[in-house]
Enzyme design. Sequence first.
Site, mmCIF file in Angstrom:
data_model
loop_
_atom_site.group_PDB
_atom_site.id
_atom_site.type_symbol
_atom_site.label_atom_id
_atom_site.label_comp_id
_atom_site.label_asym_id
_atom_site.label_seq_id
_atom_site.Cartn_x
_atom_site.Cartn_y
_atom_site.Cartn_z
ATOM 1 N N SER A 184 -9.925 1.900 2.585
ATOM 2 C CA SER A 184 -8.909 2.629 1.931
ATOM 3 C C SER A 184 -7.771 1.683 1.112
ATOM 4 O O SER A 184 -7.270 2.226 0.209
ATOM 5 C CB SER A 184 -8.327 3.477 2.699
ATOM 6 O OG SER A 184 -7.617 3.042 3.614
ATOM 7 N N SER A 231 -10.255 -0.590 6.945
ATOM 8 C CA SER A 231 -9.493 -0.424 5.433
ATOM 9 C C SER A 231 -8.893 -1.466 4.890
ATOM 10 O O SER A 231 -8.449 -1.591 3.833
ATOM 11 C CB SER A 231 -8.474 0.846 5.413
ATOM 12 O OG SER A 231 -8.990 1.803 5.563
ATOM 13 N N LYS A 269 0.835 -1.355 0.242
ATOM 14 C CA LYS A 269 -0.101 0.041 0.133
ATOM 15 C C LYS A 269 0.848 1.150 -0.170
ATOM 16 O O LYS A 269 1.887 1.332 0.661
ATOM 17 C CB LYS A 269 -0.748 -0.039 1.164
ATOM 18 C CG LYS A 269 -1.916 1.114 1.195
ATOM 19 C CD LYS A 269 -2.898 0.807 2.474
ATOM 20 C CE LYS A 269 -3.891 1.857 2.558
ATOM 21 N NZ LYS A 269 -4.908 1.827 3.700
#
Lengths: 521, 495
Positions: free
Chosen positions: A154, A178, A79
Amino acid sequence: MQPAELTAIDIVTAVRQGDLTAVQCTLAFLQRIEAHNGSINAFLHVDAAGALATAERIDKRRSQGLPIGPLAGLPVAVKDAICTADQPTTCASKMLAHFRPPYDAEVVARLRAADAVIVGKTNMDEFAMGGSNENSAFGPVRNPWDVTRAPGGSSGGSAACVAADMAPVAIGSDTGGSIRQPAGLCGITGLKPTYGRVSRRGLVAFASSLDQIGPMARSAADCALIMETIAGHDPGDATSLTGGVPRYSTQLDQPLAGVRIGRVPEHFAAGLDPEVARGVEEAFAVFKAAGATVHDIQLPHAKYGVPTYYLIAPCEASSNLARYDGAHYGHRATRRDEEGHRATRRDEEGHGTAPHTPGAFESPLVEMYCRSRAEGFGPEVKRRIMLGTYALSAGYYDAYYAKALRVRRLIRQDYLNAFEQVDLIGGPVSATAAFKLGEKTNDPLAMYLVDLYTVTANLAGVGGISFPCGFTKSGLPIGFQLQAPALGEGLLLRATDRFQHLTAWHQRRPKSIPSAGPAGR
Amino acid sequence: MNASPTAPFTTIIGLEVHVQLQTRTKLFCGCSTQFGAPPNTQVCPTCLGLPGSLPVMNRQAFALALRAALALNCTIAPTTKWDRKNYFYPDLPKGYQISQFDLPFSSAGHLEVVDPKGAFAPRDVGIIRVHLEEDAGKSMHDEAAGTGDTRIDLNRAGTPLCEIVTQPDLRSPQEARAWLNELKLLLVYLGVSDCNMQEGSLRVDANINLHIPQPDGRIAKTPIVEIKNMNSFRSVERALVYETARQYQEWQETKAEMGSKPKQTRGWDEPAGITRGQRAKEESSDYRYFPEPDLVLVTVDAAQLAAVQSGMTEPPTELRKALESRWKISAYDSDVLVNQGRELVGYFEELAGAIGEGKVASNWMQQDVLRTLNERGGTIDAFPVTPAGLADLIRRVTAGDFDTSRAREIFAEMVTSGRSAADVVATLGISAVDDDELLTLCHELLAANPKIVADVRGGKEQAAAGLIGQAKKKNANVNPGKVREKCLELIRAMG
Ligand SMILES: [Zn+2]
């Protein structure tokens, strides 16, 4: 079988045994990325050269008979909120569009030390704020199961790249859901460990007391493999938990007889999509068939989870994001006297989001701060900074932040009470399957409710896992969530692994991902 | 302007002192705290506030802070926490300072200051709290470049800083200065800080207002002013003297009392010798304090406190009393010696031990050693005469080998050349003058100076001084007092 369809465990086994080289494997995934990232936009940065160089080094070491790490040759996507010294780390924000950290996050360092191959950085909601991945400054991620839908967020890029076979494993972060929510919406398995189990050092902070890094993969077994590398005490993170890391992967293959799973009746109240409710109830039935017992339990303060979360997280975020002020790194607004050389008067007055009225700022410094932040941050980030700044202000602190902390303690106590009666708590990950892109973008409150079933685990600091437990009639994955007491990752992985031995939902793949599509970045 | 009995008001002063702790590394990272390195060379992701970086508390800094708080007689909290103080400034790279807000690690202490000459009554100053925080970096406004650019040096960012806040217990600028000297002495003695104001390791802000008795018996209180930008204890005293006068004048003009306007901040302008009001914007701040989520609670147990306590050396107040009783010297003498620092006290005690006499050693320390140090500069560690060497010299004086003024000459030569007393004595041909030699010398002097003899006999005894210089020329070793005494005796004998 194509390497890109292999599980992480298959890959490391094949590389170790010499059935597959790290280069072959890396190339296979790079080709998948090349073919599909244009339509999915899961990666913000792909480091093909770096990944291949790493893979070659591993193959060479293996061929020389030198020892190789436990994740040797395994491509991993990270990420873009997690620092990598050799790749940009943008948090999907214009603010950090050109930022390259001088250091690796602890998880990245551990992955590299285990000979994993970092293939690239995945798209996300800007600074991890969002539940649909539409808040990225570099365009939304599209759900591989239906590219008109959101992958969740997210960690939407991390979830989508695994779902689309662009990486066998991705690293995500979970502040209010997330990891679990996008894993649920993309039909993969995602683990949010206990707060402090995985070092946060090098994870760009959103809400420090809630953030936790975890693995996202196709199965619990793959997540277990990654956890063995990334979990464990880090003296460089004061909130990191001490204590040894179990060999999760060796504890998987055990029956669930005697395991008590809690079910919260409120989870099935109005608002939960009937198809999702059915999938979740069927999953409970699978667990029962596997020998577990299911018990209704209460989490009386869970209903305050979302408002509590939306005070604590923005308060911490407003402080954590103060460093992005244009002074030291990141986006800095062009000086107006410099602009004057380049731009016409009309341009100067017509563009920019900060007021340009002379005298609107108390000093050139404050003007630089205001304009840099106005230009560098997207609307959701600004909204949360304002929420947090307001809630921490003199005169409001007790009514908002202090009260939220008190409710947080009550929620934590709810979990402690519940875990005296059950070993795990099961339920939905989100109220619906993947929603349409744009469906909630004009309604921030509706978007905040996508965290309804996930935020409480972050507030309580406990671990949770999500995995597919069925599909809607329209072919979208339905997610199931399990939560465990602190440091209960072993049981979460074991229960999920058992479920995945009894079902095949996690093996389903999106049928046809468009190989060309709306351009990403 | 001090709180003299004649002043029509009482001056109320409280201080806020920031002291950099003498640690090798910063409070939340491993960077060096060494002063004077090239800008931005002692930095890392944590003290640069880079994305993803995290703080880890430096245990040594916390132990030093505990030592300071214990020496200030504070109560130590069993559990303490960190808070974030949020504000934007370019030398604050995270946009917040890690500090302590509502649960400082120590509180409720006191430190007494005594003037041995009695310039003011002993004053026991209450300490509200001592807390630990990280320092900011430095902004340097680049005037030379003419662009108004500001350069930032983050070497100092993250240096451990103790903030010491006193009760408003001080009653005059003079007391404030004396108390600061006492505080500095204490912290330097304990190795907590070098308290170097030039290098910024000690910084002082002062709060001051006046209590003015009214004809109706009520006490009028002037608005509290905080004074900043004072670069020395002398500046603190001067600024407070100035501010006392300014506030009294303002009171006479406006009759404005506390609460009629928000607390004002004024900056001390050293060259102009005045305080200036700062912009209202800089005065009102909402720091949005909240608990630092990147750090955990700090607990202090009895064992840790005991360890810190046992590692502590005698603080100045106790050392003064100890010197008085050990060496039978006055409170004043002991104060002078202790105020010069622990090393000088060590020199003194060695000297006093060697000659077995405190008062004489103290006199030599104050009149000769300190004066020489002041003239030459440097520290007592590098002093060319050792306590043993000086003791040898003093013993010769006591034995009557030569008088004190001659001994001073020898001492001066020992300092310059680094040679021993015996060596200097031998080279200069110094030897004791016996009574026969003295008598012969005096007879010669009287014979050669009939005019002086006549003057003395006529009642002008001071004329004898003329004989001394001549005596010294004839024999450098003679004791001037003895020459004078013997000559007068011989003249009186003439009848
Ligand atoms: Zn540092």
